[in-house]
Design a protein around this motif. Structure first.
Motif, PDB file in Angstrom:
ATOM      1  N   ILE A  53       8.926  -3.920   2.934  1.00 12.83           N
ATOM      2  CA  ILE A  53       9.537  -4.356   4.197  1.00 12.83           C
ATOM      3  C   ILE A  53       8.533  -4.391   5.344  1.00 12.83           C
ATOM      4  CG2 ILE A  53      11.741  -3.353   3.457  1.00 12.83           C
ATOM      5  CD1 ILE A  53      11.339  -1.301   5.802  1.00 12.83           C
ATOM      6  N   SER A  54       7.361  -3.792   5.182  1.00 17.55           N
ATOM      7  CA  SER A  54       6.400  -3.705   6.294  1.00 17.55           C
ATOM      8  C   SER A  54       5.555  -4.966   6.359  1.00 17.55           C
ATOM      9  CB  SER A  54       5.510  -2.473   6.137  1.00 17.55           C
ATOM     10  OG  SER A  54       4.953  -2.412   4.835  1.00 17.55           O
ATOM     11  N   THR A  55       5.154  -5.310   7.573  1.00 18.52           N
ATOM     12  CA  THR A  55       4.354  -6.519   7.775  1.00 18.52           C
ATOM     13  C   THR A  55       2.857  -6.224   7.817  1.00 18.52           C
ATOM     14  OG1 THR A  55       4.638  -6.292  10.166  1.00 18.52           O
ATOM     15  CG2 THR A  55       6.211  -7.684   9.007  1.00 18.52           C
ATOM     16  N   VAL A  56       2.492  -4.985   8.116  1.00 18.46           N
ATOM     17  CA  VAL A  56       1.081  -4.607   8.119  1.00 18.46           C
ATOM     18  C   VAL A  56       0.923  -3.305   7.351  1.00 18.46           C
ATOM     19  CG1 VAL A  56       0.558  -5.721  10.314  1.00 18.46           C
ATOM     20  CG2 VAL A  56       1.329  -3.347  10.309  1.00 18.46           C
ATOM     21  N   LYS A  57      -0.198  -3.165   6.661  1.00 16.56           N
ATOM     22  CA  LYS A  57      -0.476  -1.912   5.987  1.00 16.56           C
ATOM     23  C   LYS A  57      -0.910  -0.861   7.002  1.00 16.56           C
ATOM     24  CE  LYS A  57      -1.552  -3.110   1.232  1.00 16.56           C
ATOM     25  NZ  LYS A  57      -2.481  -2.840   0.113  1.00 16.56           N
ATOM     26  N   SER A  58      -0.453   0.355   6.784  1.00 18.73           N
ATOM     27  CA  SER A  58      -0.789   1.459   7.674  1.00 18.73           C
ATOM     28  C   SER A  58      -0.825   2.745   6.867  1.00 18.73           C
ATOM     29  CB  SER A  58       0.232   1.580   8.812  1.00 18.73           C
ATOM     30  OG  SER A  58       0.193   0.457   9.658  1.00 18.73           O
ATOM     31  N   TYR A  59      -1.291   3.812   7.513  1.00 17.57           N
ATOM     32  CA  TYR A  59      -1.277   5.116   6.864  1.00 17.57           C
ATOM     33  C   TYR A  59       0.102   5.726   7.132  1.00 17.57           C
ATOM     34  CZ  TYR A  59      -2.985   9.589   5.115  1.00 17.57           C
ATOM     35  OH  TYR A  59      -3.166  10.734   4.376  1.00 17.57           O
TER      36      TYR A  59
END
Length: 450
Positions: free
Chosen positions: A168-174
Motif C-alpha cells: 500500500i505504500s508509495t515510497v520505501k522507508s524504514y
C-alpha cells in the motif's frame, strides 16, 4: 442341683444374646483424590516435508528464528493462521513470508509468499477484526557497509485457509512501526507508518495512508503540518489512539535515541502528541513534553507504545517500551485528564542477559478489571534456563494501578524455542513458542493457559 445349674446357664446365654448388637452396614463413598489442575496445556507440533523454492533449510531456519517482531497467530472461521515473515535481518536474500494453518487440530504448511518477502517485519496492526486483515511494516534489511534499501507497508487479507498480500505504500522507508485508526473521521480504518530516521523520501517521518471505500489506500500526508516536524527529530514507534475522548483519535510518536552526527541536543524529546485542529483542518503538534523519564538517557529509543487506563481513573494512560545499550524496559505514563502525560514509578527494567524483548501486549490476564502487560521475549537467563522456559517472567501484573511480578506457575520443561509471543486464540491466552530447525522443520509449541 444339676437342674439349677442348667437353668442358671440358660439364663446367662439368653442374657448374652440380648446384649449382642450387630452394627448396621454403612456404605461409605470411596475417597477420590483429584490431582491439581495444570496451569497450562502444552501442544508441540513439528512441521516437516515442505520446501521454500530457492532457499536451503538452514537459511529458512535462520529466517524463522529472527522473525519475532512480525509473527502473528490468529483464528478465523475455526482455522488458526500462523504468519512468519522470515528474515535474515542483516543480509540478503529476502525470504518469502511463510503461512501455516491449523485445521481440525492439525498444523500444516500452507504456502510461502514471495510478494511478502520482507527485510524485517517490524510491526503489524489489524485493520479489520472480522475479516482478519492486517498491515505489516517492513523496515528492509540493515545491510553491513551498504545503503539500507528500506521496505514497504504491506496489506495482508485472509481468504479461507489462504492469505494474500499487496503493497500500500508509495515510497520505501524504514518502517519501524505502524498503527491504525480512523484519522479522517469517515468510518474507515486508516494507517500511519513510522519512518525511523531523519532522512528518507518523506521527511515528515509519519506516513499517512487513508482507506478508500473499495479497501484500497491513498497516501495522504496533508493531514500534517510540515512545520511541526522540525529539526532532526527521529522516531521509533507510532500509536493512533483516542486519548482525549473527543471525536478524533490522537497520534503519538515516540523518540528513538540521540545521534550527534545527525541531531542537535534540542532534537531530543520523549513523545509527541498530535491532535486534530479544526481551524487548520490538520493534525497539529499538541503536546511536546521534552525528554522526561527514561528519555533523559540519550540512547533510549521507543520500540512500542500502547494505551490503557492503568490506574482506573477514567483517563487513558501510555505504556512505552524502550531499548538502549544493554537495556530494555517499559515505563507507564499517567494522564492527568487534560492530556498531559508524565512518567510514573511503574517501571520495568532488564539488561540483555536477564531478558530481551521489544514488543508487548496489554491483556487483563487475571480478569480483575485492571489491564496487565505481557512481554514478547526471546532471550535472557530469566526466560530460559537450560532446557526449560520460564514464562512467568513475561507477566507484568497490575495491582490496583501498581505494576509488579506475577507467578502463574508457567515453568515449561524441555522446550527451547527461539522466542515466545502471546495471543488471544478462541478467547484463550495462548503463548506461541517457535523454533526453526536446521533440517528445515519448524517446531510449534502452543502453551494455552488454563
Amino acid at each position: 442341683m444339676k437342674k439349677t445349674l442348667y437353668f442358671i446357664l440358660f439364663l446367662l446365654i439368653i442374657s448374652c444374646k440380648k446384649e449382642l448388637v450387630v452394627p448396621p452396614i454403612i456404605n461409605e463413598p470411596p475417597v477420590v483424590v483429584v490431582p491439581p489442575t495444570s496451569p497450562y496445556t502444552l501442544t508441540t507440533t513439528v512441521i516437516s516435508g515442505f520446501n521454500v523454492p530457492n532457499f536451503t533449510n538452514d537459511v529458512v531456519a535462520k529466517g524463522v528464528n529472527l522473525a519475532i517482531s512480525g509473527v502473528i497467530l490468529y483464528q478465523k472461521d475455526n482455522i488458526e493462521h500462523l504468519i512468519i515473515p522470515a528474515t535474515l535481518f542483516y543480509t540478503y536474500p529476502l525470504i518469502p513470508t511463510l503461512h501455516l494453518t491449523k485445521i481440525d487440530n492439525n498444523w500444516s504448511y500452507e504456502n510461502s509468499y514471495s510478494d511478502a518477502s520482507m527485510g524485517c517485519g517490524r510491526d503489524y496492526t489489524c485493520i479489520d477484526t472480522t475479516k482478519k486483515s492486517w498491515i505489516f511494516s517492513d523496515s528492509g534489511p540493515e545491510l553491513d557497509n551498504q545503503p539500507w534499501p528500506f521496505g514497504n507497508l504491506i496489506l495482508m487479507k485472509t481468504e479461507g485457509n489462504k492469505v494474500s498480500f499487496s503493497n500500500i505504500s508509495t515510497v520505501k522507508s524504514y518502517y519501524h512501526s505502524v498503527s491504525s485508526g480512523d484519522i479522517n473521521n469517515d468510518g474507515l480504518i486508516d494507517v500511519i507508518g513510522l519512518h525511523m530516521g531523519t532522512k528518507g523520501n518523506n521527511y515528515l517521518g509519519l506516513h499517512s495512508y487513508t482507506q478508500n471505500s473499495n479497501g484500497s489506500f491513498t497516501e495522504n500526508n496533508n493531514i500534517f503540518d510540515p512545520s511541526d516536524f522540525f529539526g532532526g527529530r527521529a522516531g521509533g514507534a507510532v500509536l493512533i489512539q483516542d486519548l482525549y475522548g473527543d471525536s478524533r483519535p490522537e497520534i503519538v510518536r515516540g523518540d528513538y535515541g540521540f545521534n550527534s552526527t545527525f541531531q542537535k541536543p534540542n532534537d531530543r524529546y520523549s513523545v509527541n502528541i498530535f491532535s486534530y485542529n479544526s481551524t487548520f483542518g490538520k493534525y497539529k503538534l499538541d503536546k511536546d513534553p521534552g525528554p522526561l523519564g527514561m528519555f533523559k538517557i540519550n540512547d533510549r529509543g521507543t520500540t512500542s507504545i500502547k494505551a490503557a487506563d492503568f490506574n482506573k481513573d477514567g483517563n487513558i494512560d501510555l505504556a512505552i517500551a524502550t531499548e538502549g545499550t544493554n537495556y530494555n524496559g517499559i515505563e507507564i505514563w499517567f494522564n492527568d485528564g487534560k492530556g498531559n502525560f508524565t512518567p510514573s514509578n511503574n517501571k520495568l527494567d532488564y539488561t540483555f542477559d536477564q531478558l530481551q524483548f521489544r514488543e508487548f501486549d496489554i491483556i487483563d490476564f487475571d480478569k480483575d478489571g485492571y489491564p496487565d502487560i505481557i512481554l514478547h521475549g526471546w532471550s535472557g537467563n530469566l526466560l530460559k534456563t537450560g532446557n526449560s522456559l520460564n514464562i512467568n517472567k513475561l507477566f507484568w501484573k497490575n495491582n490496583n494501578g501498581v505494576m509488579g511480578d506475577y507467578n502463574k506457575g508457567l515453568d515449561i520443561p524441555k522446550i527451547t524455542p527461539s522466542y515466545v509471543k502471546v495471543f488471544k486464540v478462541n478467547n484463550k491466552l495462548t503463548f506461541l513458542a517457535l523454533k526453526g530447525n536446521l533440517d528445515g522443520t519448524i517446531t510449534i509449541n502452543e502453551i494455552v493457559v488454563n
